[in-house]
Design an enzyme around this catalytic site. Structure first.
Site, PDB file in Angstrom:
ATOM      1  N   THR A 148      64.732 -48.803 -55.296  1.00 33.45           N
ATOM      2  CA  THR A 148      64.746 -50.021 -54.478  1.00 33.45           C
ATOM      3  C   THR A 148      64.917 -51.312 -55.285  1.00 33.45           C
ATOM      4  O   THR A 148      64.424 -51.429 -56.396  1.00 33.45           O
ATOM      5  CB  THR A 148      63.426 -50.130 -53.660  1.00 33.45           C
ATOM      6  OG1 THR A 148      63.206 -48.919 -52.976  1.00 33.45           O
ATOM      7  CG2 THR A 148      63.458 -51.257 -52.657  1.00 33.45           C
ATOM      8  N   ARG A 177      65.351 -39.136 -43.529  1.00 33.27           N
ATOM      9  CA  ARG A 177      64.066 -39.738 -43.912  1.00 33.27           C
ATOM     10  C   ARG A 177      64.262 -41.238 -44.186  1.00 33.27           C
ATOM     11  O   ARG A 177      65.222 -41.652 -44.815  1.00 33.27           O
ATOM     12  CB  ARG A 177      63.518 -39.029 -45.154  1.00 33.27           C
ATOM     13  CG  ARG A 177      62.248 -39.652 -45.747  1.00 33.27           C
ATOM     14  CD  ARG A 177      62.557 -40.630 -46.843  1.00 33.27           C
ATOM     15  NE  ARG A 177      61.363 -41.139 -47.499  1.00 33.27           N
ATOM     16  CZ  ARG A 177      61.367 -42.209 -48.291  1.00 33.27           C
ATOM     17  NH1 ARG A 177      62.477 -42.855 -48.532  1.00 33.27           N
ATOM     18  NH2 ARG A 177      60.244 -42.635 -48.851  1.00 33.27           N
ATOM     19  N   VAL A 178      63.335 -42.063 -43.712  1.00 35.00           N
ATOM     20  CA  VAL A 178      63.384 -43.511 -43.945  1.00 35.00           C
ATOM     21  C   VAL A 178      62.077 -43.932 -44.604  1.00 35.00           C
ATOM     22  O   VAL A 178      61.003 -43.495 -44.200  1.00 35.00           O
ATOM     23  CB  VAL A 178      63.586 -44.271 -42.612  1.00 35.00           C
ATOM     24  CG1 VAL A 178      63.432 -45.775 -42.810  1.00 35.00           C
ATOM     25  CG2 VAL A 178      64.949 -43.948 -42.013  1.00 35.00           C
ATOM     26  N   GLY A 179      62.181 -44.772 -45.638  1.00 35.00           N
ATOM     27  CA  GLY A 179      60.983 -45.232 -46.347  1.00 35.00           C
ATOM     28  C   GLY A 179      60.477 -46.569 -45.843  1.00 35.00           C
ATOM     29  O   GLY A 179      60.717 -46.959 -44.686  1.00 35.00           O
ATOM     30  N   ASP A 180      59.787 -47.282 -46.715  1.00 33.63           N
ATOM     31  CA  ASP A 180      59.145 -48.541 -46.340  1.00 33.63           C
ATOM     32  C   ASP A 180      60.091 -49.746 -46.344  1.00 33.63           C
ATOM     33  O   ASP A 180      59.826 -50.757 -45.694  1.00 33.63           O
ATOM     34  CB  ASP A 180      57.991 -48.849 -47.303  1.00 33.63           C
ATOM     35  CG  ASP A 180      58.479 -48.975 -48.754  1.00 33.63           C
ATOM     36  OD1 ASP A 180      59.367 -48.181 -49.150  1.00 33.63           O
ATOM     37  OD2 ASP A 180      57.982 -49.842 -49.475  1.00 33.63           O
ATOM     38  N   THR A 199      57.804 -51.549 -53.853  1.00 32.80           N
ATOM     39  CA  THR A 199      58.708 -50.512 -54.360  1.00 32.80           C
ATOM     40  C   THR A 199      57.892 -49.304 -54.803  1.00 32.80           C
ATOM     41  O   THR A 199      56.830 -49.463 -55.410  1.00 32.80           O
ATOM     42  CB  THR A 199      59.580 -51.044 -55.528  1.00 32.80           C
ATOM     43  OG1 THR A 199      60.086 -49.943 -56.292  1.00 32.80           O
ATOM     44  CG2 THR A 199      58.818 -51.958 -56.458  1.00 32.80           C
ATOM     45  N   GLY A 200      58.393 -48.141 -54.468  1.00 38.04           N
ATOM     46  CA  GLY A 200      57.664 -46.908 -54.790  1.00 38.04           C
ATOM     47  C   GLY A 200      57.840 -45.926 -53.652  1.00 38.04           C
ATOM     48  O   GLY A 200      58.774 -46.047 -52.855  1.00 38.04           O
ATOM     49  N   GLY A 202      57.787 -44.761 -50.366  1.00 41.55           N
ATOM     50  CA  GLY A 202      57.689 -45.583 -49.165  1.00 41.55           C
ATOM     51  C   GLY A 202      56.566 -45.195 -48.222  1.00 41.55           C
ATOM     52  O   GLY A 202      55.943 -46.052 -47.593  1.00 41.55           O
TER      53      GLY A 202
HETATM   54  N1  GLY Z   1      60.528 -47.457 -51.437  1.00 40.41           N
HETATM   55  C1  GLY Z   1      61.710 -46.914 -50.982  1.00 40.41           C
HETATM   56  C2  GLY Z   1      61.565 -45.664 -50.266  1.00 40.41           C
HETATM   57  O1  GLY Z   1      60.517 -45.051 -50.272  1.00 40.41           O
HETATM   58  O2  GLY Z   1      62.505 -45.246 -49.666  1.00 40.41           O
END
Ligand code: GLY
Length: 269
Positions: A148, A177-180, A199-200, A202
């Site tokens: 990210t 899959r979708v993160g934060d 960042t990390g 999500g």
């Molecule tokens: N931080 C980005 C993700 O987990 O996709």
């Protein structure tokens, strides 16, 4: 009024990668943002254009450098928020678009919605003049992990904006899959007082609603304490490490990571 911008290139191991090169690219991106701010441009413009530079570099897990999901396809997420009015826009699992952050901004400005996903996001982008492009997976991120890009800017009017762009975390990602990063309050948040971008992994920032929590904490304690407390909570509650950047209405900033590395840059005008 102070003007300022802070950017990061992703928290992770950065094992075989050159964080020096990453910082050079971040510096250039920060100057792009700072120039906009100096010329009375908005914090939204500064965030978008500086992130475009990172997306186009192919060196970070965003835009042209995005990692693949486990079916070999690149699906990207991005979100942007205007702290002056709490408007936000985001895209998730978007394919074949070079600059997801710019599409996210269009969602914010051209629709009454906050988030558009998958092929509908790509269709929305094309309808709004974005060209499709086949992004060739670089697979560089097999060698190390990072994740990210994010930016927060403060303009001459005192408005704060924040944005994220990502190809998601590399690894066993179920397609879709979708993160934060495109989730307001989790991966990014800004109000009239401060902004935060994470960042990390999500899921850990979604579960702790961490960007919103961090902005609220910044109203009670110094930013440098807010970022440390934020990542402490994330580790205690989810067992994950990560990174966070913050900027407030005075142009003060903080950055912290519990991963091995997180290249970041701050510039104040
Ligand atoms: N931080 C980005 C993700 O987990 O996709």
């Amino acid at each position: 009024m102070a003007i300022a911008i802070i950017l990061h290139g992703g928290a992770g191991d950065w094992n075989t990668y050159d964080t020096g090169k990453a910082k050079d690219i971040l510096e250039k991106a920060a100057y792009i943002g700072l120039k906009i701010l100096k010329n009375n441009g908005s914090s939204l413009d500064a965030v978008e254009k500086s992130i475009n530079h990172l997306e186009n570099s192919g060196y970070f897990d965003a835009g042209l450098g995005s990692v693949t999901q486990n079916d070999g396809k690149i699906r990207m997420d991005a979100g942007i928020m205007d702290g002056s009015n709490l408007k936000c826009g985001a895209v998730a699992a978007i394919e074949d678009i070079k600059n997801p952050i710019s599409v996210a901004r269009k969602v914010m400005e051209k629709t009454s919605h906050c988030l558009i996903v998958s092929k509908f996001a790509a269709e929305f982008a094309v309808k709004n003049g974005f060209k499709t492009i086949k992004i060739k997976p670089k697979q560089l991120f097999k060698k190390h992990s990072s994740d990210t890009v994010g930016a927060i800017a403060l303009d001459k009017k005192g408005n704060i904006a924040v944005g994220n762009s990502t190809g998601g975390v590399y690894g066993k990602m179920i397609p879709g899959r979708v993160g934060d990063s495109p989730i307001a309050g989790a991966g990014y948040y800004a109000d009239a007082y401060a902004g935060a971008a994470t960042t990390g992994i999500g899921e850990s920032f979604i579960r702790t609603v961490m960007s919103k929590q961090a902005v609220d904490m910044a109203k009670e304690k110094p930013l440098k304490d807010a970022v440390r407390t934020a990542l402490k909570i994330v580790r205690q509650k989810t067992g994950c490490n990560g990174g966070i950047i913050m900027l407030d209405k005075n142009g003060d900033y903080a950055a912290h990571h519990t991963t091995k590395a997180m290249p970041w840059v701050y510039k104040k005008g």
